[in-house]
Design a protein around this motif. Structure first.
Motif, PDB file in Angstrom:
ATOM      1  N   SER A  68      41.755  25.903  42.926  1.00  0.00           N
ATOM      2  CA  SER A  68      40.458  26.566  42.923  1.00  0.00           C
ATOM      3  C   SER A  68      40.181  27.071  41.512  1.00  0.00           C
ATOM      4  O   SER A  68      41.093  27.295  40.723  1.00  0.00           O
ATOM      5  CB  SER A  68      40.466  27.749  43.894  1.00  0.00           C
ATOM      6  OG  SER A  68      40.705  27.323  45.214  1.00  0.00           O
ATOM      7  N   LYS A  69      38.916  27.275  41.188  1.00  0.00           N
ATOM      8  CA  LYS A  69      38.598  27.781  39.859  1.00  0.00           C
ATOM      9  C   LYS A  69      38.922  29.272  39.773  1.00  0.00           C
ATOM     10  O   LYS A  69      38.960  29.982  40.793  1.00  0.00           O
ATOM     11  CB  LYS A  69      37.128  27.549  39.526  1.00  0.00           C
ATOM     12  CG  LYS A  69      36.148  28.333  40.366  1.00  0.00           C
ATOM     13  CD  LYS A  69      34.718  28.047  39.922  1.00  0.00           C
ATOM     14  CE  LYS A  69      33.715  28.876  40.729  1.00  0.00           C
ATOM     15  NZ  LYS A  69      32.322  28.635  40.288  1.00  0.00           N
ATOM     16  N   ALA A  70      39.136  29.725  38.544  1.00  0.00           N
ATOM     17  CA  ALA A  70      39.449  31.134  38.322  1.00  0.00           C
ATOM     18  C   ALA A  70      38.290  32.011  38.786  1.00  0.00           C
ATOM     19  O   ALA A  70      37.116  31.638  38.697  1.00  0.00           O
ATOM     20  CB  ALA A  70      39.742  31.379  36.846  1.00  0.00           C
ATOM     21  N   GLU A  71      38.637  33.204  39.280  1.00  0.00           N
ATOM     22  CA  GLU A  71      37.617  34.114  39.790  1.00  0.00           C
ATOM     23  C   GLU A  71      38.109  35.547  39.648  1.00  0.00           C
ATOM     24  O   GLU A  71      39.287  35.833  39.867  1.00  0.00           O
ATOM     25  CB  GLU A  71      37.340  33.799  41.268  1.00  0.00           C
ATOM     26  CG  GLU A  71      36.180  34.570  41.863  1.00  0.00           C
ATOM     27  CD  GLU A  71      35.917  34.174  43.322  1.00  0.00           C
ATOM     28  OE1 GLU A  71      34.835  34.477  43.819  1.00  0.00           O
ATOM     29  OE2 GLU A  71      36.822  33.563  43.939  1.00  0.00           O
ATOM     30  N   TYR A  72      37.199  36.431  39.249  1.00  0.00           N
ATOM     31  CA  TYR A  72      37.517  37.844  39.098  1.00  0.00           C
ATOM     32  C   TYR A  72      36.375  38.652  39.709  1.00  0.00           C
ATOM     33  O   TYR A  72      35.432  39.043  39.027  1.00  0.00           O
ATOM     34  CB  TYR A  72      37.708  38.204  37.629  1.00  0.00           C
ATOM     35  CG  TYR A  72      38.800  37.397  36.957  1.00  0.00           C
ATOM     36  CD1 TYR A  72      40.130  37.798  37.011  1.00  0.00           C
ATOM     37  CD2 TYR A  72      38.488  36.201  36.291  1.00  0.00           C
ATOM     38  CE1 TYR A  72      41.131  37.055  36.409  1.00  0.00           C
ATOM     39  CE2 TYR A  72      39.478  35.443  35.694  1.00  0.00           C
ATOM     40  CZ  TYR A  72      40.797  35.879  35.754  1.00  0.00           C
ATOM     41  OH  TYR A  72      41.787  35.121  35.163  1.00  0.00           O
ATOM     42  N   PRO A  73      36.447  38.912  41.014  1.00  0.00           N
ATOM     43  CA  PRO A  73      35.331  39.563  41.696  1.00  0.00           C
ATOM     44  C   PRO A  73      35.136  41.012  41.249  1.00  0.00           C
ATOM     45  O   PRO A  73      36.082  41.675  40.802  1.00  0.00           O
ATOM     46  CB  PRO A  73      35.741  39.501  43.169  1.00  0.00           C
ATOM     47  CG  PRO A  73      37.226  39.387  43.135  1.00  0.00           C
ATOM     48  CD  PRO A  73      37.561  38.602  41.914  1.00  0.00           C
ATOM     49  N   GLU A  74      33.918  41.477  41.379  1.00  0.00           N
ATOM     50  CA  GLU A  74      33.590  42.863  41.052  1.00  0.00           C
ATOM     51  C   GLU A  74      32.817  43.481  42.208  1.00  0.00           C
ATOM     52  O   GLU A  74      31.660  43.135  42.445  1.00  0.00           O
ATOM     53  CB  GLU A  74      32.766  42.937  39.764  1.00  0.00           C
ATOM     54  CG  GLU A  74      33.528  42.518  38.520  1.00  0.00           C
ATOM     55  CD  GLU A  74      32.715  42.727  37.245  1.00  0.00           C
ATOM     56  OE1 GLU A  74      31.600  43.299  37.355  1.00  0.00           O
ATOM     57  OE2 GLU A  74      33.184  42.313  36.179  1.00  0.00           O
ATOM     58  N   PHE A  75      33.479  44.376  42.930  1.00  0.00           N
ATOM     59  CA  PHE A  75      32.820  45.094  44.010  1.00  0.00           C
ATOM     60  C   PHE A  75      32.191  46.370  43.442  1.00  0.00           C
ATOM     61  O   PHE A  75      32.684  46.933  42.459  1.00  0.00           O
ATOM     62  CB  PHE A  75      33.835  45.461  45.104  1.00  0.00           C
ATOM     63  CG  PHE A  75      34.311  44.296  45.913  1.00  0.00           C
ATOM     64  CD1 PHE A  75      33.611  43.885  47.029  1.00  0.00           C
ATOM     65  CD2 PHE A  75      35.467  43.596  45.560  1.00  0.00           C
ATOM     66  CE1 PHE A  75      34.038  42.812  47.799  1.00  0.00           C
ATOM     67  CE2 PHE A  75      35.913  42.517  46.307  1.00  0.00           C
ATOM     68  CZ  PHE A  75      35.188  42.124  47.430  1.00  0.00           C
ATOM     69  N   PRO A  76      31.116  46.848  44.034  1.00  0.00           N
ATOM     70  CA  PRO A  76      30.499  48.087  43.537  1.00  0.00           C
ATOM     71  C   PRO A  76      31.434  49.269  43.684  1.00  0.00           C
ATOM     72  O   PRO A  76      32.083  49.435  44.724  1.00  0.00           O
ATOM     73  CB  PRO A  76      29.241  48.233  44.416  1.00  0.00           C
ATOM     74  CG  PRO A  76      29.519  47.418  45.633  1.00  0.00           C
ATOM     75  CD  PRO A  76      30.381  46.282  45.191  1.00  0.00           C
ATOM     76  N   ASP A  77      31.528  50.084  42.656  1.00  0.00           N
ATOM     77  CA  ASP A  77      32.444  51.225  42.663  1.00  0.00           C
ATOM     78  C   ASP A  77      32.111  52.200  43.782  1.00  0.00           C
ATOM     79  O   ASP A  77      30.993  52.707  43.874  1.00  0.00           O
ATOM     80  CB  ASP A  77      32.382  51.962  41.327  1.00  0.00           C
ATOM     81  CG  ASP A  77      32.980  51.160  40.179  1.00  0.00           C
ATOM     82  OD1 ASP A  77      33.777  50.252  40.469  1.00  0.00           O
ATOM     83  OD2 ASP A  77      32.645  51.441  39.017  1.00  0.00           O
ATOM     84  N   GLY A  78      33.092  52.446  44.635  1.00  0.00           N
ATOM     85  CA  GLY A  78      32.967  53.475  45.646  1.00  0.00           C
ATOM     86  C   GLY A  78      32.036  53.174  46.797  1.00  0.00           C
ATOM     87  O   GLY A  78      31.872  54.002  47.694  1.00  0.00           O
ATOM     88  N   ILE A  79      31.419  52.004  46.809  1.00  0.00           N
ATOM     89  CA  ILE A  79      30.451  51.676  47.855  1.00  0.00           C
ATOM     90  C   ILE A  79      31.032  50.599  48.756  1.00  0.00           C
ATOM     91  O   ILE A  79      31.464  49.540  48.282  1.00  0.00           O
ATOM     92  CB  ILE A  79      29.122  51.174  47.240  1.00  0.00           C
ATOM     93  CG1 ILE A  79      28.516  52.262  46.342  1.00  0.00           C
ATOM     94  CG2 ILE A  79      28.142  50.777  48.341  1.00  0.00           C
ATOM     95  CD1 ILE A  79      27.289  51.804  45.591  1.00  0.00           C
ATOM     96  N   LEU A  80      31.062  50.856  50.052  1.00  0.00           N
ATOM     97  CA  LEU A  80      31.533  49.861  51.005  1.00  0.00           C
ATOM     98  C   LEU A  80      30.427  48.837  51.252  1.00  0.00           C
ATOM     99  O   LEU A  80      29.249  49.197  51.363  1.00  0.00           O
ATOM    100  CB  LEU A  80      31.928  50.527  52.318  1.00  0.00           C
ATOM    101  CG  LEU A  80      33.040  51.578  52.221  1.00  0.00           C
ATOM    102  CD1 LEU A  80      33.338  52.141  53.612  1.00  0.00           C
ATOM    103  CD2 LEU A  80      34.294  51.008  51.595  1.00  0.00           C
ATOM    104  N   VAL A  81      30.797  47.574  51.328  1.00  0.00           N
ATOM    105  CA  VAL A  81      29.805  46.506  51.521  1.00  0.00           C
ATOM    106  C   VAL A  81      30.131  45.726  52.788  1.00  0.00           C
ATOM    107  O   VAL A  81      31.295  45.516  53.125  1.00  0.00           O
ATOM    108  CB  VAL A  81      29.754  45.550  50.303  1.00  0.00           C
ATOM    109  CG1 VAL A  81      29.302  46.303  49.067  1.00  0.00           C
ATOM    110  CG2 VAL A  81      31.118  44.904  50.047  1.00  0.00           C
TER     111      VAL A  81
END
Length: 244
Positions: A180-193
């Protein structure tokens, strides 16, 4: 000694050599498009088997399910609740204790924070319930960082990336389907999604492209050595009353 392979007579004979048990915990969880859903379980089982080949201890059949929070929206991920995992751990350790085991290593190939917190909670409850046991709760990923961090080229590599791809290229190469290709996810700080896959579409955290079978073999060896040190410490620092 792999419990899955033992007869009841062999189990009884094993108790004369050791009262130590390693229980591998994993998950049924996506690991991108190139690694199997059983990746976490395979790694914990492999390390347990390698350790059992060099010293006396029991290795239990693995639990193939864990608490998977961030990947629940990805295809193939099947999660337990924290309450269920805690209850299962307490039941398993309680019954292994009834059979004569006293030193317990809960080794998780799944590194999810909620999952590890549940294992730790279960371990703490067990220590309160039984005064004659010792418990260690270990995350295999953390052992990798402690023992083999210098071998890893990818900063913050974790889920389905360089480390895990290397491990499976070494131990189960037939299960690795490309990269798979490289990936570095970014979730919003402190916010549940709710839609976690929106922030993590590929299910990878790191760079599988930097993986190699040779790197995986070296990592596995170092992890087994580090695990052996921890088992020695658990056995030697747990008194006859089971208290550290």
């Amino acid at each position: 000694m792999l419990i899955r392979d033992l007869t009841m007579e062999e189990f009884s004979a094993g108790l004369k050599k050791t009262r130590t048990l390693l229980i591998p915990f994993g998950s049924t969880e996506e690991h991108g498009a190139h690694l199997p859903l059983d990746t976490d379980t395979l790694q914990a089982v492999d390390v347990g088997a390698k350790l059992a080949a060099r010293r006396d201890l029991f290795v239990a059949p693995p639990l193939h399910y864990g608490v998977c929070r961030s990947t629940r929206n990805h295809p193939g991920t099947i999660s337990l609740t924290t309450a269920t995992l805690i209850a299962v751990v307490i039941d398993l350790v309680s019954d292994f204790r009834r059979q004569g085991l006293r030193h317990f290593i809960l080794l998780s190939g799944h590194a999810g924070g909620t999952h590890m917190a549940a294992l730790t909670d279960a371990g703490e409850q067990l220590l309160e319930r039984f005064s004659d046991i010792g418990v260690a709760v270990l995350c295999e990923y953390q052992l990798v960082l402690e023992a083999a961090g210098e071998l890893i080229e990818t900063p913050h590599d974790s889920h389905g990336g360089e480390i895990e791809t290397s491990r499976l290229l070494h131990s189960h190469p037939h299960l690795v389907k490309g990269r798979s290709k490289a990936e570095y996810p970014e979730f919003p700080d402190g916010i549940l999604v709710r839609d976690k896959r929106r922030y993590w579409p590929g299910g990878i955290w790191g760079d599988p492209g930097k993986a190699s079978a040779g790197k995986g073999a070296a990592i596995e060896t170092l992890v087994v050595e580090r695990l052996a040190e921890i088992v020695d410490r658990l056995e030697s620092t747990t008194s006859s009353s089971g208290r550290l």
